[in-house]
Design a protein around this motif. Sequence first.
Motif, PDB file in Angstrom:
ATOM      1  N   HIS A   1      -7.352   1.746   5.627  1.00  0.00           N
ATOM      2  CA  HIS A   1      -6.359   1.014   6.416  1.00  0.00           C
ATOM      3  C   HIS A   1      -6.907   0.712   7.818  1.00  0.00           C
ATOM      4  O   HIS A   1      -6.743  -0.382   8.349  1.00  0.00           O
ATOM      5  CB  HIS A   1      -5.081   1.862   6.495  1.00  0.00           C
ATOM      6  CG  HIS A   1      -4.035   1.318   7.405  1.00  0.00           C
ATOM      7  ND1 HIS A   1      -3.282   0.211   7.070  1.00  0.00           N
ATOM      8  CD2 HIS A   1      -3.632   1.710   8.633  1.00  0.00           C
ATOM      9  CE1 HIS A   1      -2.453  -0.043   8.070  1.00  0.00           C
ATOM     10  NE2 HIS A   1      -2.643   0.837   9.019  1.00  0.00           N
TER      11      HIS A   1
ATOM     12  N   CYS B   1      -6.473  -3.605   3.885  1.00  0.00           N
ATOM     13  CA  CYS B   1      -5.252  -3.915   3.131  1.00  0.00           C
ATOM     14  C   CYS B   1      -5.206  -5.422   2.854  1.00  0.00           C
ATOM     15  O   CYS B   1      -5.386  -6.228   3.767  1.00  0.00           O
ATOM     16  CB  CYS B   1      -4.021  -3.483   3.907  1.00  0.00           C
ATOM     17  SG  CYS B   1      -4.123  -1.789   4.522  1.00  0.00           S
TER      18      CYS B   1
ATOM     19  N   CYS C   1       0.834  -1.205   0.000  1.00  0.00           N
ATOM     20  CA  CYS C   1       0.000   0.000   0.000  1.00  0.00           C
ATOM     21  C   CYS C   1       0.869   1.256   0.000  1.00  0.00           C
ATOM     22  O   CYS C   1       2.021   1.230   0.418  1.00  0.00           O
ATOM     23  CB  CYS C   1      -0.875   0.055   1.245  1.00  0.00           C
ATOM     24  SG  CYS C   1      -1.894  -1.383   1.491  1.00  0.00           S
TER      25      CYS C   1
ATOM     26  N   HIS D   1      -8.523   2.465  -0.147  1.00  0.00           N
ATOM     27  CA  HIS D   1      -9.228   1.618   0.832  1.00  0.00           C
ATOM     28  C   HIS D   1      -8.920   2.124   2.237  1.00  0.00           C
ATOM     29  O   HIS D   1      -8.062   2.987   2.418  1.00  0.00           O
ATOM     30  CB  HIS D   1      -8.809   0.153   0.673  1.00  0.00           C
ATOM     31  CG  HIS D   1      -7.330  -0.063   0.780  1.00  0.00           C
ATOM     32  ND1 HIS D   1      -6.487  -0.010  -0.309  1.00  0.00           N
ATOM     33  CD2 HIS D   1      -6.536  -0.299   1.842  1.00  0.00           C
ATOM     34  CE1 HIS D   1      -5.242  -0.219   0.084  1.00  0.00           C
ATOM     35  NE2 HIS D   1      -5.235  -0.391   1.386  1.00  0.00           N
TER      36      HIS D   1
ATOM     37  N   HIS E   1      -5.320   4.960   1.817  1.00  0.00           N
ATOM     38  CA  HIS E   1      -4.401   3.898   1.410  1.00  0.00           C
ATOM     39  C   HIS E   1      -4.758   3.478  -0.006  1.00  0.00           C
ATOM     40  O   HIS E   1      -5.908   3.161  -0.292  1.00  0.00           O
ATOM     41  CB  HIS E   1      -4.583   2.668   2.316  1.00  0.00           C
ATOM     42  CG  HIS E   1      -3.509   2.513   3.323  1.00  0.00           C
ATOM     43  ND1 HIS E   1      -2.960   1.302   3.636  1.00  0.00           N
ATOM     44  CD2 HIS E   1      -2.862   3.430   4.076  1.00  0.00           C
ATOM     45  CE1 HIS E   1      -2.032   1.468   4.560  1.00  0.00           C
ATOM     46  NE2 HIS E   1      -1.960   2.753   4.857  1.00  0.00           N
TER      47      HIS E   1
HETATM   48 ZN   LIG Z   1      -3.655  -0.549   2.739  1.00  0.00          ZN
END
Ligand SMILES: [Zn+2]
Length: 284
Positions: A185, A190, A33, A183, A44
């Motif tokens: 985190h 992740c 990431c 996305h 992220h």
């Molecule tokens: Zn991530």
Amino acid sequence: MLDKVQPPSMLAVPVAERMPREIASGVFWIGDCLAQRHKGKVYHGYNAAFLVAGDDASMLVETGHPKDFPVIERHLNELFARGVAPLRYLFVTHQETPHCGGLGRILKTFPDAILCGDVSDYHLAFPQYEHRMRWMKEGEAIDLGGRALMAVEPVIRDLRTTWWGFDTKERVLFPGDGFAYSHYHEDGHCGLIAEEAVSLDLPDVSSTFADLALFWTKFADMNVYCDRLDHLIARLGVKTIAPTHGLPITDVKATVPKVQEGLKAAALMPETGTNEKVAAASTS
Ligand SMILES: [Zn+2]
Ligand SMILES: [Zn+2]
């Protein structure tokens, strides 16, 4: 070969152990990431790479961000140690750092690998590897043994030289900057596929990414692009989507409309500028 797509129990696996992740038989998601700040929030995103393993040869799709090379190399070596066919090809969707920034190191580390795709200009940076660059045009495919990687229409792109890739066996689409979204985190997203990241607001993160990174979408009718995406997905019979920046999509029918909703929404918003600038106009 290896395990099939992991069941939802992946949620219980620690983040550091989720990758490399087999998202379709013989297709492995690798990389790391990248955290970026925007409007006081940390987003992220992935700058992912994918290894497509045939019976005779493997192909790496994208190289990851330059910072990710140690992770990419570790993931690749892990897969080769598990018996995946040797790396013979590297396909990059376009000449942007998060997609091809590890190209020189990949070609140096894997001396049998050939770079494929639209290979414009790479010889200027790497004249020593010019003899290992192979042009591909739409519809051309490279055989890996039992499967092939085909260059297909790049519906969403930010450089003229972009191609998307398509795995003919598992019907996996590699859309580069298409299906780009961050996305959460904090929510443990992740290493999860899009359908596992249940708290992810897909229309929101996809519109934010388009706003920040795909400037041209402000000046285009995104309905036309979304229709074209639907057409491509239907024509190829796409079963899995492996975006460079988003989480992989394994339920095309349910998830693609949510990403498209974000693209259409972003096109209607005024441009808010790049990272860390004060937003000129907010939608809230
Ligand atoms: Zn991530
Ligand atoms: Zn990109």
